[in-house]
Design a protein around this motif. Structure first.
Motif, PDB file in Angstrom:
ATOM      1  N   VAL A  17       1.215  -1.388  -0.264  1.00  0.00           N
ATOM      2  CA  VAL A  17       0.162   0.454  -0.147  1.00  0.00           C
ATOM      3  C   VAL A  17       1.331   1.572   0.336  1.00  0.00           C
ATOM      4  CG1 VAL A  17      -2.030   1.195   0.957  1.00  0.00           C
ATOM      5  CG2 VAL A  17      -2.245  -1.152   1.318  1.00  0.00           C
ATOM      6  N   MET A  18       0.851   2.047  -1.133  1.00  0.00           N
ATOM      7  CA  MET A  18       1.559   3.066  -0.882  1.00  0.00           C
ATOM      8  C   MET A  18       0.862   4.140  -1.028  1.00  0.00           C
ATOM      9  SD  MET A  18       4.301   1.925  -1.948  1.00  0.00           S
ATOM     10  CE  MET A  18       5.518   2.724  -3.110  1.00  0.00           C
ATOM     11  N   LEU A  19       1.518   5.607  -0.181  1.00  0.00           N
ATOM     12  CA  LEU A  19       1.124   6.922   0.051  1.00  0.00           C
ATOM     13  C   LEU A  19       1.653   7.720  -1.573  1.00  0.00           C
ATOM     14  CD1 LEU A  19       0.821   7.843   3.198  1.00  0.00           C
ATOM     15  CD2 LEU A  19      -1.482   7.966   1.934  1.00  0.00           C
ATOM     16  N   GLY A  20       0.514   8.433  -2.254  1.00  0.00           N
ATOM     17  CA  GLY A  20       0.665   9.110  -2.996  1.00  0.00           C
ATOM     18  C   GLY A  20       0.492  11.099  -3.096  1.00  0.00           C
ATOM     19  N   PHE A  21       1.064  10.995  -3.264  1.00  0.00           N
ATOM     20  CA  PHE A  21       1.502  12.976  -3.450  1.00  0.00           C
ATOM     21  C   PHE A  21       1.112  13.433  -4.606  1.00  0.00           C
ATOM     22  CE2 PHE A  21       2.571  11.116   0.445  1.00  0.00           C
ATOM     23  CZ  PHE A  21       1.474  11.336   1.704  1.00  0.00           C
ATOM     24  N   VAL A  22       0.566  14.170  -4.544  1.00  0.00           N
ATOM     25  CA  VAL A  22       0.185  14.965  -6.448  1.00  0.00           C
ATOM     26  C   VAL A  22      -0.251  16.358  -6.709  1.00  0.00           C
ATOM     27  CG1 VAL A  22      -1.020  15.021  -8.510  1.00  0.00           C
ATOM     28  CG2 VAL A  22      -0.379  12.174  -7.513  1.00  0.00           C
ATOM     29  N   GLY A  23       0.578  17.309  -7.292  1.00  0.00           N
ATOM     30  CA  GLY A  23       0.273  18.791  -6.805  1.00  0.00           C
ATOM     31  C   GLY A  23       0.580  18.784  -8.510  1.00  0.00           C
TER      32      GLY A  23
END
Length: 472
Positions: A17-23
């Protein structure tokens, strides 16, 4: 400002399970949970331990929310073709593993009704004895096929348990052999001809669809908010991986390399001619209606299963050291056909490789480093051949090969693939599947925009691949 999503990426030997951060021009991922995915053999065959897998998934989502309370959504991808049969929402036994031996008789039964050529014209799929339509035929003797009222592929099953919503995501459904290659819908005529119950097949949804939120019982049991959106991503893991190819040109081939090596090109339309069928190339669904035109190669399963066999004696194998020793081998090494069906099932892989080489009058490796070098060299040869055939059959000129997934860390494999193909190899990102999963969620939630090319541009600017030029 960045937004956070969780990518559940389930591989055939492990999950994460990966946390992804997008901006704006920002993209990052980090793991919050990793866990094994080990099959279980019972008297009736080889099965996935799906309940244990679901426990790991939910624990991983709890960890993701603990680290990022404002989590916007989650999406699930996994390997293809395997499924659970259900009745009234309850699972009828543990899902079979695609490496189970039960499918061989089913292939003959299916082809007595619809020939391999007819099937290819309708579904565009590479012949593999474990494609879902063969597995469903193998279910007949159990009686479950008559009793079941639905069939859900693995990521759809996980999503059903999270949301209570039953659906089939298109990229993974395309691997069943029961989706019409021209319409993208369930092939009702073929389903009827094979005497499969039409009630089994859930409504199809496309990647990027928000399919529901957590069931109250799940949310309460996990101590999570019930408003977490669950998004259908490219739920076939290769479909998500291809989204995250850091390509800056359209003339690329890709190799998504892990347990399997998926080697191909991306197209707008399928290739359904007889040459394509005989070359055993598949036309699978991609994100945004693209076609993943590819060939399945056995992949690093050969190496991982060999290591497991060697470790059964109690010895611990240091893979980094073993790969370095393999790289240093200077003697002539025999190459074998990695796609021989004998390598599909678990077991003594080094013995099977030795038997193949002996049968073909080729020298058998004398040490573990030589065995590993033979495996890597044989994989690189298969990859190079598949890239060449994909280019010939599709008409796409290949200027660069992108290797993503765990295999991108294997420098010997990357260099040999470049050498044998004569084409530069760009390796990475390792977590391409999770990154593609994250990007489709982000676009669905509105904090990423644009075409696949725009998403890939973001990947390319964030995860610089390592280049391997051919050495002639």
């Amino acid at each position: 400002m960045t937004e956070a999503v969780a990518a559940v990426d389930l591989g055939a030997t492990s999950g994460r399970v990966m946390l992804g951060f997008v901006g704006h021009n920002k993209l990052s991922v980090r793991p919050v949970a990793r866990f094994p995915n080990l099959p279980i053999r019972t008297p009736d065959g080889l099965h996935w331990n799906i309940l244990e897998l679901f426990r790991h998934v939910t624990a991983g989502l709890v960890a993701a929310v603990h680290e990022e309370a404002s989590l916007a959504s989650a999406g699930v991808d996994s390997w293809a073709v395997d499924y659970a049969l259900l009745r009234g929402g309850r699972m009828l036994g543990a899902p079979f593993h695609y490496r189970d031996e039960r499918n061989l008789a089913a292939v003959e039964a299916i082809h007595s009704i619809v020939s391999a050529r007819q099937l290819y014209a309708q579904n565009g799929l590479q012949y593999l004895p474990f494609n879902t339509l063969y597995q469903l035929e193998a279910e007949r003797d159990s009686g479950h096929l008559r009793f079941a009222d639905s069939m859900l592929l693995i990521p759809d099953l996980i999503n059903f348990w999270l949301t209570g919503k039953s659906f089939a995501e298109r990229t993974n459904a395309s691997t069943t052999g029961l989706v019409d290659i021209t319409t993208g819908e369930w092939n009702e005529a073929l389903i009827s001809r094979l005497d499969l119950p039409s009630r089994l097949f859930a409504p199809l949804v496309s990647p990027g669809s928000t399919v529901g939120t957590l069931l109250p019982s799940i949310a309460t049991g996990l101590g999570m908010s019930g408003n977490l959106n669950i998004v259908a991503v490219g739920s076939h893991d290769t479909a998500s991986a291809v989204v995250a190819i850091p390509a800056t040109t359209s003339n690329f081939a890709y190799i998504s390399c892990g347990t399997w090596g998926l080697v191909g090109v991306e197209l707008e339309h399928p290739v359904l001619n007889e040459a394509s069928r005989l070359a055993n190339f598949t036309n699978e669904g991609g994100v945004d209606g693209r076609v993943r035109y590819l060939h399945n190669v056995m992949g690093l399963w050969l190496l991982s299963e060999s290591v497991r066999y060697w470790e059964r004696s109690g010895e611990t194998i240091d893979l980094t050291t073993l790969l370095a020793q393999a790289s240093a081998v200077s003697s002539t090494i025999s190459v074998f056909d990695v796609n021989d069906p004998r390598f599909l099932a678990p077991g003594d892989m080094p013995r099977r490789i030795a038997e193949w080489l002996t049968e073909h009058d080729r020298a058998v490796p004398r040490s573990r480093p030589e065995f590993v070098r033979s495996m890597i060299q044989s994989l690189a040869a298969a990859f190079s051949d598949a890239v060449c055939r994909a280019s010939e059959l599709s008409g796409i000129r290949v200027d660069v090969i992108h290797i993503v997934g765990g295999g991108s860390q294997n420098e010997l494999l990357c260099q040999l693939t470049a050498d044998l193909s004569g084409v530069p190899v760009l390796a990475g990102p390792v977590e391409a599947t999770a990154i593609g999963n994250v990007l489709i969620q982000a676009r669905a939630q509105g904090f990423a925009t644009g075409s696949l090319e725009a998403l890939r541009s973001l990947v390319a600017s964030t995860f610089a691949p390592k280049r391997f030029d051919p050495v002639h």
